[in-house]
Write a protein that holds these residues in place. Structure first.
Motif, mmCIF file in Angstrom:
data_model
loop_
_atom_site.group_PDB
_atom_site.id
_atom_site.type_symbol
_atom_site.label_atom_id
_atom_site.label_comp_id
_atom_site.label_asym_id
_atom_site.label_seq_id
_atom_site.Cartn_x
_atom_site.Cartn_y
_atom_site.Cartn_z
ATOM 1 N N ASP A 221 0.838 -1.196 0.000
ATOM 2 C CA ASP A 221 0.000 0.000 0.000
ATOM 3 C C ASP A 221 0.878 1.254 0.000
ATOM 4 O O ASP A 221 2.008 1.240 0.492
ATOM 5 C CB ASP A 221 -0.908 0.017 1.230
ATOM 6 N N HIS A 222 0.322 2.346 -0.532
ATOM 7 C CA HIS A 222 0.962 3.652 -0.423
ATOM 8 C C HIS A 222 0.331 4.384 0.763
ATOM 9 O O HIS A 222 -0.898 4.423 0.886
ATOM 10 C CB HIS A 222 0.755 4.488 -1.690
ATOM 11 N N THR A 223 1.155 4.967 1.631
ATOM 12 C CA THR A 223 0.627 5.714 2.773
ATOM 13 C C THR A 223 1.314 7.063 2.892
ATOM 14 O O THR A 223 2.466 7.234 2.472
ATOM 15 C CB THR A 223 0.837 4.946 4.098
ATOM 16 N N VAL A 224 0.597 8.019 3.454
ATOM 17 C CA VAL A 224 1.155 9.332 3.746
ATOM 18 C C VAL A 224 0.465 9.850 4.994
ATOM 19 O O VAL A 224 -0.704 9.541 5.247
ATOM 20 C CB VAL A 224 0.965 10.300 2.551
ATOM 21 N N GLU A 225 1.191 10.614 5.814
ATOM 22 C CA GLU A 225 0.641 11.141 7.049
ATOM 23 C C GLU A 225 0.824 12.647 7.113
ATOM 24 O O GLU A 225 1.783 13.194 6.556
ATOM 25 C CB GLU A 225 1.310 10.495 8.270
ATOM 26 N N LYS A 226 -0.092 13.277 7.821
ATOM 27 C CA LYS A 226 -0.019 14.712 8.072
ATOM 28 C C LYS A 226 -0.340 14.935 9.545
ATOM 29 O O LYS A 226 -1.430 14.586 10.016
ATOM 30 C CB LYS A 226 -1.019 15.463 7.191
ATOM 31 N N LEU A 227 0.600 15.494 10.293
ATOM 32 C CA LEU A 227 0.374 15.769 11.707
ATOM 33 C C LEU A 227 -0.243 17.153 11.873
ATOM 34 O O LEU A 227 0.050 18.071 11.110
ATOM 35 C CB LEU A 227 1.676 15.688 12.487
ATOM 36 N N PHE A 228 -1.103 17.283 12.870
ATOM 37 C CA PHE A 228 -1.696 18.580 13.165
ATOM 38 C C PHE A 228 -1.651 18.829 14.666
ATOM 39 O O PHE A 228 -1.253 17.962 15.448
ATOM 40 C CB PHE A 228 -3.127 18.693 12.615
ATOM 41 N N ASN A 229 -2.035 20.028 15.062
ATOM 42 C CA ASN A 229 -1.940 20.448 16.461
ATOM 43 C C ASN A 229 -3.324 20.673 17.053
ATOM 44 O O ASN A 229 -4.256 21.068 16.351
ATOM 45 C CB ASN A 229 -1.130 21.741 16.576
ATOM 46 N N ILE A 230 -3.406 20.425 18.336
ATOM 47 C CA ILE A 230 -4.640 20.633 19.088
ATOM 48 C C ILE A 230 -4.405 21.711 20.143
ATOM 49 O O ILE A 230 -3.378 21.695 20.840
ATOM 50 C CB ILE A 230 -5.083 19.327 19.784
ATOM 51 N N VAL A 231 -5.338 22.650 20.251
ATOM 52 C CA VAL A 231 -5.330 23.588 21.369
ATOM 53 C C VAL A 231 -5.849 22.808 22.577
ATOM 54 O O VAL A 231 -7.040 22.536 22.695
ATOM 55 C CB VAL A 231 -6.217 24.815 21.086
ATOM 56 N N GLY A 232 -4.935 22.397 23.443
ATOM 57 C CA GLY A 232 -5.270 21.486 24.523
ATOM 58 C C GLY A 232 -5.981 22.144 25.689
ATOM 59 O O GLY A 232 -6.423 23.307 25.619
ATOM 60 N N VAL A 233 -6.079 21.390 26.770
ATOM 61 C CA VAL A 233 -6.750 21.866 27.980
ATOM 62 C C VAL A 233 -6.079 23.160 28.454
ATOM 63 O O VAL A 233 -4.864 23.191 28.655
ATOM 64 C CB VAL A 233 -6.675 20.800 29.090
ATOM 65 N N PRO A 234 -6.826 24.251 28.609
ATOM 66 C CA PRO A 234 -6.210 25.528 28.992
ATOM 67 C C PRO A 234 -5.745 25.533 30.437
ATOM 68 O O PRO A 234 -6.311 24.842 31.293
ATOM 69 C CB PRO A 234 -7.331 26.546 28.770
ATOM 70 N N VAL A 235 -4.707 26.307 30.693
ATOM 71 C CA VAL A 235 -4.236 26.560 32.062
ATOM 72 C C VAL A 235 -4.288 28.069 32.253
ATOM 73 O O VAL A 235 -3.389 28.804 31.842
ATOM 74 C CB VAL A 235 -2.811 26.025 32.279
ATOM 75 N N ASP A 236 -5.382 28.539 32.843
ATOM 76 C CA ASP A 236 -5.602 29.971 33.046
ATOM 77 C C ASP A 236 -4.990 30.380 34.376
ATOM 78 O O ASP A 236 -5.480 29.999 35.446
ATOM 79 C CB ASP A 236 -7.107 30.265 33.030
ATOM 80 N N LEU A 237 -3.931 31.159 34.319
ATOM 81 C CA LEU A 237 -3.237 31.574 35.541
ATOM 82 C C LEU A 237 -4.095 32.461 36.421
ATOM 83 O O LEU A 237 -3.853 32.567 37.628
ATOM 84 C CB LEU A 237 -1.937 32.283 35.176
ATOM 85 N N ASN A 238 -5.105 33.108 35.849
ATOM 86 C CA ASN A 238 -5.977 33.990 36.629
ATOM 87 C C ASN A 238 -6.875 33.211 37.579
ATOM 88 O O ASN A 238 -7.481 33.795 38.483
ATOM 89 C CB ASN A 238 -6.829 34.840 35.689
ATOM 90 N N THR A 239 -6.959 31.892 37.408
ATOM 91 C CA THR A 239 -7.765 31.058 38.305
ATOM 92 C C THR A 239 -6.910 30.407 39.387
ATOM 93 O O THR A 239 -7.430 29.629 40.183
ATOM 94 C CB THR A 239 -8.491 29.967 37.506
ATOM 95 N N ARG A 240 -5.613 30.722 39.395
ATOM 96 C CA ARG A 240 -4.697 30.109 40.353
ATOM 97 C C ARG A 240 -4.195 31.170 41.333
ATOM 98 O O ARG A 240 -3.393 32.040 40.964
ATOM 99 C CB ARG A 240 -3.542 29.442 39.640
ATOM 100 N N PRO A 241 -4.661 31.125 42.590
ATOM 101 C CA PRO A 241 -4.307 32.179 43.555
ATOM 102 C C PRO A 241 -2.804 32.332 43.774
ATOM 103 O O PRO A 241 -2.336 33.428 44.118
ATOM 104 C CB PRO A 241 -5.004 31.719 44.845
ATOM 105 N N GLU A 242 -2.039 31.251 43.599
ATOM 106 C CA GLU A 242 -0.599 31.331 43.865
ATOM 107 C C GLU A 242 0.183 31.967 42.722
ATOM 108 O O GLU A 242 1.352 32.354 42.893
ATOM 109 C CB GLU A 242 -0.040 29.921 44.137
ATOM 110 N N ALA A 243 -0.430 32.103 41.531
ATOM 111 C CA ALA A 243 0.309 32.572 40.348
ATOM 112 C C ALA A 243 0.917 33.961 40.521
ATOM 113 O O ALA A 243 2.054 34.197 40.072
ATOM 114 C CB ALA A 243 -0.589 32.534 39.120
ATOM 115 N N PRO A 244 0.238 34.954 41.138
ATOM 116 C CA PRO A 244 0.858 36.280 41.288
ATOM 117 C C PRO A 244 1.898 36.343 42.400
ATOM 118 O O PRO A 244 2.619 37.336 42.523
ATOM 119 C CB PRO A 244 -0.321 37.206 41.609
ATOM 120 N N MET A 245 1.980 35.296 43.238
ATOM 121 C CA MET A 245 2.882 35.325 44.385
ATOM 122 C C MET A 245 4.273 34.846 43.976
ATOM 123 O O MET A 245 4.422 33.984 43.121
ATOM 124 C CB MET A 245 2.341 34.423 45.503
#
Length: 412
Positions: A144-168
């Protein structure tokens, strides 16, 4: 190459970045130098999968019965996998073969990414997370002939504004007494601190530290290193007991001058630019996890026992809104038009290829793909922070490192 001159997967608009729940559209492009009549069908498979893998050497028995075995450790996660027929028939179906004339042929496809939490794509030494489209020209009784194409996913977000320790700040202090023959000299004390503990790619980490050398040895130099550590899990033969591996990558390094005996040395607001990299934790994946930290070290002459401090930090996909606003209008800068209120959120990020750039992705068989090598790098959200890393715009100097007993700059 024969009759098949071009065989490739193309995403509409050249877009290779998608979010969970979105539709992916594109086409398979085939160019033939002559007619081709040995095709049973053309199939598309799209999938997202995580995998860890490495080998370990085990020795069994003794004497003449002693033998060495190479054992594979691996684990897999499947996030989604579907296939569709875009021309002809499947192996299980009966029918005639497909005939394609010489020239160019385009076969469109469309599929939806599951609307479930998905991790960011990742490429590591002992594991990876990949999302790809695989096209196959099925030829009965032939390769068989095969070819692949990889792509990217915008994964699970990590919002620093929801983490109280982030500004410290992330801070640490310690001391060590270095022994010299039978006599112990005074302790070496160290403290270090970052301006905060939560950052996004494109932002600058500012590190400061202080050394009080009460020993009779010289401090050769002081260094701060920015590390990414990836933790991989795998099982013996995929189902036995679990083993672990780690990959540690230096993302940046800054050096400062040391000091002689009974002297002090400081490390004042050294910048580390956060590159395009996956967020802390790698949420959505259960076989890999990622941590980031600053390692602050005093190199003590004549001994391998250096004094080290670890400053954990969090890399997010959404920066602190206050940090972006402060970077846009740093203290002392003349603002010709003052905004009525701070922005509710920063501008959207761009998506940049991971540090290190595209790398060659070998085919599953170990041979080159039908049409040469495939190069790929994951993409991650990246923010353009005004004045990022510019020494003219450092963060405020106050409380940049915790006081150490005996530090004349920070009396008790």
């Amino acid at each position: 190459m024969g009759k098949l001159q071009v065989f490739e997967v193309i995403f509409d608009g050249g877009v290779d970045l998608f979010r969970a729940g979105e539709w992916v559209q594109g086409h398979v492009r085939i160019v033939l130098s002559q007619p081709k009549s040995d095709i049973r069908g053309i199939q598309i498979k799209y999938k997202g999968k995580g995998k860890t893998h490495w080998t370990e050497t085990e020795t069994h028995g003794s004497g003449d019965d002693r033998r060495t075995e190479t054992v594979h450790y691996y684990m897999k996660e499947k996030y989604f996998e579907e296939k569709m027929l875009i021309l002809g028939r499947d192996k299980s179906e009966k029918g005639e073969k497909v005939h394609l004339d010489a020239g160019e042929h385009n076969f469109p496809f469309r599929f939806q990414i599951p609307a479930t939490p998905l991790p960011h794509a990742f490429e590591g030494r002992y594991g990876r997370i990949r999302y790809k489209v695989r096209a196959k020209i099925d030829r009965p009784w032939k390769f068989d002939h095969t070819v692949e194409k990889l792509f990217n996913i915008v994964g699970v977000p990590v919002d620093l504004n929801t983490r109280p320790e982030a500004p410290m700040p992330s801070a640490s202090q310690d001391e060590k007494t270095i022994c010299c023959l039978c006599c112990a000299s005074g302790p070496i004390k160290a403290s270090a601190q970052t301006d905060k503990s939560g950052y996004a790619p494109g932002e600058t980490i500012w590190v400061s530290g202080f050394i009080e050398n009460n020993s009779s040895r010289e401090i050769c130099d002081i260094t701060a290193k920015f590390y990414q550590k990836v933790h991989f899990r795998a099982k013996r033969h995929g189902h036995g007991w679990e083993h672990h591996r780690e990959q540690k990558t230096n993302l940046g390094e800054q050096r400062g001058e040391g000091c002689g005996e009974h002297r002090t040395a400081s490390f004042d607001r050294k910048p580390f630019l956060v590159p395009s990299c996956p967020p802390s934790g790698l949420d959505g994946c259960d076989i890999m996890s990622i941590e980031y930290y600053i390692e602050f070290e005093a190199d003590v002459s004549g001994t391998p026992f250096d004094l080290e401090l670890k400053l954990p930090i969090t890399i997010g996909t959404v920066p602190l809104y206050s940090a972006y606003y402060s970077a846009a209008f740093p203290p002392g800068e003349v603002v010709t038009q003052q905004p009525t209120a701070p922005p509710s959120e920063p501008p959207p990020p761009s998506y940049e290829v991971a540090m290190g750039g595209p790398q060659e992705i070998p085919s599953k068989s170990g041979h080159d793909y039908t049409f040469g090598k495939m190069m790929y790098a994951p993409k991650y959200p990246y923010y353009t922070f005004p004045n990022a890393g510019d020494p003219a715009y450092p963060p405020p100097a106050q409380s940049m490192y915790p006081p150490v007993q005996g530090d004349p700059a920070h009396p008790s």
